[in-house]
Design a protein around this motif. Structure first.
Motif, PDB file in Angstrom:
ATOM      1  N   GLU A 526       0.245  16.758   4.381  1.00  0.00           N
ATOM      2  CA  GLU A 526      -1.117  16.381   4.139  1.00  0.00           C
ATOM      3  C   GLU A 526      -1.374  16.878   2.631  1.00  0.00           C
ATOM      4  O   GLU A 526      -2.110  15.762   1.779  1.00  0.00           O
ATOM      5  N   ARG A 527      -0.945  17.765   2.102  1.00  0.00           N
ATOM      6  CA  ARG A 527      -1.255  18.479   0.681  1.00  0.00           C
ATOM      7  C   ARG A 527      -0.330  17.499  -0.054  1.00  0.00           C
ATOM      8  O   ARG A 527      -0.641  16.925  -1.185  1.00  0.00           O
ATOM      9  N   ASN A 529       0.215  14.628   0.673  1.00  0.00           N
ATOM     10  CA  ASN A 529      -0.323  13.158   0.666  1.00  0.00           C
ATOM     11  C   ASN A 529      -1.424  13.053  -0.561  1.00  0.00           C
ATOM     12  O   ASN A 529      -1.873  12.156  -1.041  1.00  0.00           O
ATOM     13  N   LEU A 530      -2.361  14.450  -0.425  1.00  0.00           N
ATOM     14  CA  LEU A 530      -3.311  14.360  -1.397  1.00  0.00           C
ATOM     15  C   LEU A 530      -2.776  14.296  -2.671  1.00  0.00           C
ATOM     16  O   LEU A 530      -3.398  13.892  -3.731  1.00  0.00           O
ATOM     17  N   GLN A 531      -1.500  14.851  -2.953  1.00  0.00           N
ATOM     18  CA  GLN A 531      -1.122  14.823  -4.433  1.00  0.00           C
ATOM     19  C   GLN A 531      -0.268  13.462  -4.830  1.00  0.00           C
ATOM     20  O   GLN A 531       0.097  13.346  -5.784  1.00  0.00           O
ATOM     21  N   GLY A 532      -0.277  12.532  -3.751  1.00  0.00           N
ATOM     22  CA  GLY A 532      -0.039  11.249  -4.115  1.00  0.00           C
ATOM     23  C   GLY A 532       1.628  10.832  -3.602  1.00  0.00           C
ATOM     24  O   GLY A 532       1.977   9.698  -4.010  1.00  0.00           O
ATOM     25  N   ASP A 533       2.011  11.681  -2.748  1.00  0.00           N
ATOM     26  CA  ASP A 533       3.468  11.489  -2.103  1.00  0.00           C
ATOM     27  C   ASP A 533       3.191  10.284  -1.052  1.00  0.00           C
ATOM     28  O   ASP A 533       2.017  10.135  -0.559  1.00  0.00           O
ATOM     29  N   TYR A 534       4.016   9.658  -0.726  1.00  0.00           N
ATOM     30  CA  TYR A 534       4.200   8.848   0.467  1.00  0.00           C
ATOM     31  C   TYR A 534       5.443   8.632   1.051  1.00  0.00           C
ATOM     32  O   TYR A 534       6.687   9.159   0.341  1.00  0.00           O
ATOM     33  N   THR A 539       6.145   2.749   3.080  1.00  0.00           N
ATOM     34  CA  THR A 539       5.187   2.297   2.015  1.00  0.00           C
ATOM     35  C   THR A 539       5.997   2.060   0.731  1.00  0.00           C
ATOM     36  O   THR A 539       6.885   2.504   0.629  1.00  0.00           O
ATOM     37  N   VAL A 541       4.772   1.497  -3.315  1.00  0.00           N
ATOM     38  CA  VAL A 541       3.839   1.618  -4.578  1.00  0.00           C
ATOM     39  C   VAL A 541       4.021   0.460  -5.399  1.00  0.00           C
ATOM     40  O   VAL A 541       5.010   0.089  -6.082  1.00  0.00           O
TER      41      VAL A 541
END
Lengths: 720, 202
Positions: A526-527, A529-534, A539, A541
């Motif tokens: 989740e963290r 994800n918040l930092q923009g990992d994928y 997915t 980008v």
């Protein structure tokens, strides 16, 4: 007062002084000696005064002219300055003009000389006046002559004035010409400068432009900002209010936030603790369940134990009774182990026996089959035997019959023998007998053989029966073994179950651990994800190829490159400059323009420096001249009016009379806002109450008051 | 936006969300000073005054991105939209404005409109933009010249259109994250958040 100076005015003054000082003594003498000379002396005095007045008037005029001349000179000089300053490049023209000016100056000097000549004439007139004192008539004549001369002098002065005016006009014309030329020159110079210093000017212009633009943009920004702010204020007034109220609460909120953060951290910790505790609780619950189970088991165990103790006692008794040394549990366990080992051994035996039983059963079945065969065989044999028995009986019967037959035969034979002679038929008879005996023997042997066979068969059946019995025994034993084997099997399954249960518990624990790990990993995910990992599997980008960052970066790079190029170019230039101008010239043509550009300013700087120096020099000179002239003017004022005028403070003038009795006696005047002068009160002015009242309050004339004061002081000085 | 008050369709939802992004990006660029304030003009939308750029290049870029985004929103293949602010001097990412988009893919099959009025959705959007404006108070000042980029996280099976290319996630080293409000059209749910580089002074 410096009367040694050789200027025209001062010489005149000197002569005047001498004129005044000379008659003083004789006058006094005459006053003392006789009253007859009073009238003459009065007349003389009036004449003197008249003359003096006229002289003063002429002097004043002359002074005026002189001042005008000076002014002209000054303006001329000023024009020269302007000329010099403006026309640096058109120096030739300027020099020409300067020459002209010098010529003019020469003319002016000539005029001055003429004025000096006039002055000389005036001195002559004075001498004539001296002579006039000796002779009144001669004096009158000379006076008239002098008047004429004065008129002539005035005329010459007016003519000079005209000339000066003409010259001034000329100068003005020249000035205008010069200004036109200077304008042209300036234009030319500007063009020249533009050509010479294109780069510098452009850069300067750019800088100024940029500055202006920046200031402009700043202003615009400011204006817009203000407009925007206004709009914001208007529109978001309500928001502002709420924000204000919120802002008032901000510190509290911050505090609260801090507290909440702490709480949060604490809660987070406690949450972790809680989960840990939950796990623990879960574990404990399970433990409890297990414990309860174990408790129940314990009770059961206790009951069992009771039973077992009883049993044990029984066992012990048994042991005692049996003689086994079972005293302790170890013994028991040892015994049990022994028993178990024995059991295991027995089991093994059992297994082997089982297998053996199986094999035996198999063999038994085989044997049974064999037995049945054998039985059938025996039955057959019995039948055979019976048949043989019957046969034997029949044979015995036959034997008996045969024996009876034989006996009968024998009897017959004997009878025959007896009847017949033994010699004739005996061999036949013996032969027959022998044959019969052989047959008998044969049957007997056959019989014996048959009997042997029978016993043999009986023996066989006996052995078979024995075999059967052993097989049955074995079967029984095997059956027993099997039963014991099943008992041991149940024990084994129990052990297996416990093992499996343990395994399940282990697995359960493992599962919990993995679940926790999973939770932690989910939080981390989740963290991230918040930092923009994928997840690169699911997915991708995307962004536009032409995006502002790329453009900005490119622009930046280009700028950097351009600057770098410029730097290298400038570095080369600097190097070439350092190595010397000659090298620079010998280099590429592309370097030359910039090179000349870099040299141009230095030349200009030198020019400017020269100009500055010359202008400073001029300034210095002007200052000196002004100072001298002012000193002169002040002296003249003092001499002519009899008052030394000092400026004490702003708008305040102190007048000290030449005839003052004390050094401190002075009059103070203040210039009012409307230009009118007002007398201030001093120690000296207090003593002049009458004159103040008469001249200032009544006549309202300051010059009259001053002259009255002068006359009064003068009379006081002279009377003493 | 077929039935204005009764409900919302997938198409309407996609348009609403795209519109929100357009205004949101504009106000971030204005608030963070990526472009000079004089290149913005004021318009009134969502019952509030918003800043829209007048820079032609920027306008073109934004319309390109937003129209493509609308398509993807309609297809429910977009997962995230990220606005990345990069320092030009050090090429370091200073801020990341992330908008997580949760698509209700079941809306693709059933065309029945959802029951949520546009007014309530716009109210939610307004509060999100307000919050974006308010974040300026705690975000560190951007002292160096900066540029921005828009990243779109899409499903892997999507065909990459022309003019688009794959990019890195452009994450921030040592970041601090702040969650902002979210809004939902009941088909698309948009969670907003901002991550920024921790300053050394703290």
């Amino acid at each position: 007062m410096d009367l040694e100076d050789d200027t025209t005015i001062l010489t005149t003054l000197k002569s005047f002084n001498s004129f005044i000082s000379r008659p003083e003594h004789p006058q006094r003498l005459s006053e003392h000696s006789a009253g007859s000379g009073i009238l003459q002396s009065q007349y003389k005095r009036s004449m003197e005064l008249l003359e003096a007045a006229e002289r003063v008037h002429s002097k004043n005029r002359y002074l005026q002219l002189d001042q005008e001349k000076k002014q002209m000179e000054l303006s001329h000089k000023r024009a020269r300055f302007e000329l010099e300053k403006a026309a640096s490049d058109s120096a030739r023209d300027l020099e020409h003009e300067v020459d002209r000016n010098q010529e003019l100056l020469g003319q002016i000097k000539k005029l001055e000389e003429r004025a000096e000549e006039a002055n000389k004439k005036l001195t002559e007139q004075k001498e004539a006046n001296d002579a006039l004192q000796m002779n009144l008539e001669g004096l009158n004549k000379t006076l008239e002559e002098r008047d004429d001369k004065l008129g002539a002098a005035n005329q010459t002065i007016s003519s000079l004035k005209d000339e000066i005016r003409e010259l001034r006009q000329k100068i003005q014309n020249q000035d205008s010409k010069i200004s036109g030329q200077t304008l042209e020159n300036q234009e030319l110079q500007e063009k020249l400068d533009l050509q010479q210093r294109k780069y510098q000017e452009v850069s300067q212009l750019c800088q100024s432009l940029q500055a202006a633009q920046s200031s402009c943009s700043e202003h615009i920004i400011k204006i817009k900002e203000l407009e925007r702010r206004l709009a914001f204020q208007e529109q978001d007034f309500a928001i502002v209010k709420t924000i204000k109220s919120e802002a008032a609460r901000v510190p509290d909120l911050e505090k609260e936030l801090k507290r909440l953060k702490d709480d949060n951290a604490y809660l987070r910790e406690s949450r972790e603790n809680c989960s840990l505790l939950k796990e623990e609780v879960e574990g404990l619950r399970k433990k409890l369940e297990r414990m309860e189970k174990t408790k129940e088991e314990l009770i059961n165990m206790e009951l069992e134990k009771e039973r077992l103790t009883e049993k044990l006692h029984a066992w012990e008794n048994l042991g005692q009774s049996t003689g086994l040394n079972i005293r302790k549990p170890e013994d028991l366990s040892r015994e049990v182990i022994q028993i178990q080992q024995r059991e295991i051994a027995l089991k093994e035996q059992n297994y082997t026996l089982n297998s053996r039983v199986r094999s035996v059963e198999r063999s038994q079945s085989e044997l049974r089959a064999e037995l049945t065969q054998q039985r059938s065989k025996t039955l057959e044999e019995q039948k055979k035997r019976e048949a043989q028995d019957a046969l034997v009986r029949r044979l015995q019967k036959r034997v008996l019959l045969l024996t009876k037959e034989r006996d009968g035969m024998r009897a017959i034979l004997e009878s025959y023998d007896t009847e017949l002679a033994p010699t004739e038929y005996s061999p036949q008879l013996s032969k027959r007998l022998r044959e019969a005996e052989d047959i008998l023997q044969k049957t007997q042997s056959h019989n014996a053989e048959m009997e042997a066979q029978l016993t043999k068969a009986q023996e066989e059946t006996g052995t078979l029966k024995l075999q059967l019995q052993t097989a049955e025994l074995e079967l029984e034993s095997l059956k027993k073994q099997q039963a014991s084997a099943t008992d041991s099997n149940s024990l084994l399954t129990k052990e297996e179950v416990t093992i499996l249960r343990q395994k399940i518990e282990d697995l359960e624990r493992e599962r919990q651990r993995l679940e926790e790990q999973n939770n932690i990993l989910e939080m981390r995910l989740e963290r991230h994800n918040l930092q923009g990992d994928y997840d690169p599997v699911k997915t991708r980008v995307l962004h536009l190829k032409v995006n502002p960052t790329a453009i900005a970066k490119q622009e930046r790079q280009q700028e950097v490159e351009a600057l770098r190029e410029e730097v290298t170019r400038l570095r080369d230039l600097v190097r070439s400059l350092q190595s010397g101008g000659a090298v620079g010239h010998s280099q590429d043509d592309t370097h030359n323009p910039s090179f000349s550009l870099s040299l141009a300013p230095s030349k200009e700087v030198l020019d400017l420096r020269k100009q500055m120096e010359s202008s400073e020099l001029r300034n210095q000179r002007l200052k000196e001249v002004f100072q001298r002239k002012i000193q002169e003017f002040r002296t003249v004022c003092y001499v002519l009016t009899g008052y030394q005028i000092d400026i004490t403070t702003e708008n305040q003038y102190r007048l000290t009379s030449v005839y003052a009795e004390h050094m401190d006696d002075s009059l103070l005047f203040k210039k009012g806002s409307n230009g009118s002068m007002q007398l201030m009160e001093t120690e000296f002015s207090k003593t002049l109450g009458e004159m103040v009242a008469l001249h200032l309050h009544h006549q309202k004339s300051i010059p009259a008051f001053l002259s009255a004061v002068t006359l009064d002081l003068f009379s006081r000085q002279t009377t003493v | 936006m077929t039935s204005t008050l009764k409900g919302i369709t997938l198409k309407g939802s996609a348009e609403l969300v795209a519109e929100f992004f357009s205004f949101g990006i504009n106000s971030i660029l204005y608030q963070r000073g990526i472009y000079p304030p004089e290149t913005f003009t004021r318009v009134t939308h969502y019952d509030m005054s918003l800043q829209l750029t007048t820079d032609l290049k920027l306008k073109n870029y934004l319309t390109n991105v937003v129209s493509q985004l609308k398509e993807w929103l309609f297809e429910c293949t977009v997962q995230k939209l990220v606005l990345v602010i990069t320092c030009l001097e050090t090429n370091e990412v200073l801020e990341r404005w992330q908008f997580d988009i949760e698509c209700d893919k079941s809306a693709k099959e059933s065309s029945a409109p959802r029951e949520k009025s546009i007014k309530t959705i716009q109210d939610e959007i307004r509060s999100v933009i307000r919050q974006i404006t308010a974040t300026v108070t705690f975000l560190p000042l951007l002292e160096t010249p900066c540029a921005f980029d828009l990243l779109v996280y899409t499903d892997k099976d999507l065909v990459v259109p022309d003019k688009w290319e794959e990019s890195g996630p452009q994450t921030i080293d040592q970041s601090e994250e702040v969650r902002l409000r979210s809004f939902t059209t009941s088909i698309h749910k948009v969670n907003s958040m901002v991550a920024y580089k921790k300053t050394e002074s703290v």
